[in-house]
Design an enzyme around this catalytic site. Structure first.
Site, mmCIF file in Angstrom:
data_model
loop_
_atom_site.group_PDB
_atom_site.id
_atom_site.type_symbol
_atom_site.label_atom_id
_atom_site.label_comp_id
_atom_site.label_asym_id
_atom_site.label_seq_id
_atom_site.Cartn_x
_atom_site.Cartn_y
_atom_site.Cartn_z
ATOM 1 N N ASP A 68 0.909 -1.233 -0.072
ATOM 2 C CA ASP A 68 -0.168 0.010 0.070
ATOM 3 C C ASP A 68 0.976 1.231 0.070
ATOM 4 O OD1 ASP A 68 -2.259 1.615 0.212
ATOM 5 O OD2 ASP A 68 -1.906 1.554 2.597
ATOM 6 N N ASP B 113 -0.067 4.917 1.057
ATOM 7 C CA ASP B 113 -0.134 5.701 2.327
ATOM 8 C C ASP B 113 -0.067 5.179 3.757
ATOM 9 O OD1 ASP B 113 -0.395 8.460 0.948
ATOM 10 O OD2 ASP B 113 -2.328 7.422 0.156
#
Length: 238
Positions: free
Chosen positions: A11, A13
């Site tokens: 991922d 953020d």
């Protein structure tokens, strides 16, 4: 069935960079001010909104819950305009080096690339913003070898597994042979829903979330996470 590891997927953020509080939230608030809106997201409100995947979706949720600006009849146009402005402001923060790379990320990327594994980033954030994070924080050489799936590449955002399913299909991967690094409950659910292994690195906003079903939960990747562990996860049977 055991599988030999094929890919390491991150991922963006909260995983590559702990961007949410002082990055995205600050950029959203600056975009609201530039638009002349009274909207302001304090830390606790933004934490609530993070349970919804995607920045445009968070704004819609916020205004659905608190009331839309009366002066703006075209809600779609407002959301798009705000999101474009917010993305530009966020990228400026990244370009300025205002936020650090999280511990262990570069080490794990290098190890995966050296081993000939596919490396990808799957995020609900705007694709330009994610590409900027990858290029600036990991460098152009690494970025050139990392595939990005982000933004509106899929219609359904996390916790729907669509973004991870798309990555597997596009890169020719067996989902069970992929290890995902996530930081949130919705990300964990998306990865596991796609049939992938998932390691969680807690971030500022997700520290107290429920990570039941994760293969490992750590504060950062330097807490015992290496490529040997990732390989071992893909050969385990559920």
């Amino acid at each position: 069935m055991p599988h030999e590891m094929q890919a390491l997927i991150f991922d963006c953020d909260g995983v590559l960079v702990d961007t949410e509080r002082d990055g995205h939230r600050a950029a959203f608030n600056a975009a609201f001010r530039a638009e002349g809106l009274a909207t302001d997201w304090p830390e606790d409100r933004y934490g609530e909104l993070l349970t919804t995947g995607g920045g445009k979706e968070r704004m819609r949720r916020h205004y659905d819950e608190t009331g839309w600006p009366v002066a703006e009849p075209d809600r779609d146009a407002l959301i798009l305009r705000l999101h474009l402005a917010k993305t530009d402001l966020f990228m400026q923060l990244i370009e300025q080096g205002a936020l650090p790379l999280r511990p262990g990320v570069a080490r794990m990327v290098d190890a995966a690339l050296a081993a000939g594994l596919k490396v990808a980033v799957c995020s609900t954030s705007n694709e330009r913003a994610v590409a900027t994070v990858v290029r600036v924080m990991l460098g152009k050489d690494r970025a050139a070898r990392i595939t990005i799936f982000a933004g509106d590449a899929v219609a359904r955002k996390k916790p729907d597994p669509a973004i991870y399913t798309l990555a597997a299909a596009t890169l020719g991967l067996t989902p069970a042979a992929c290890v995902v690094i996530e930081d949130s409950n919705i990300g964990l659910r998306a990865a596991r829903g796609a049939g992938m292994r998932c390691i969680v690195t807690r971030s500022t906003y997700t520290r107290d979330e429920d990570f039941t079903g994760a293969d490992r939960v750590v504060d950062d990747l330097d807490q015992g996470i290496d490529l040997d562990l990732c390989r071992a996860l893909t050969i385990q049977e559920d």
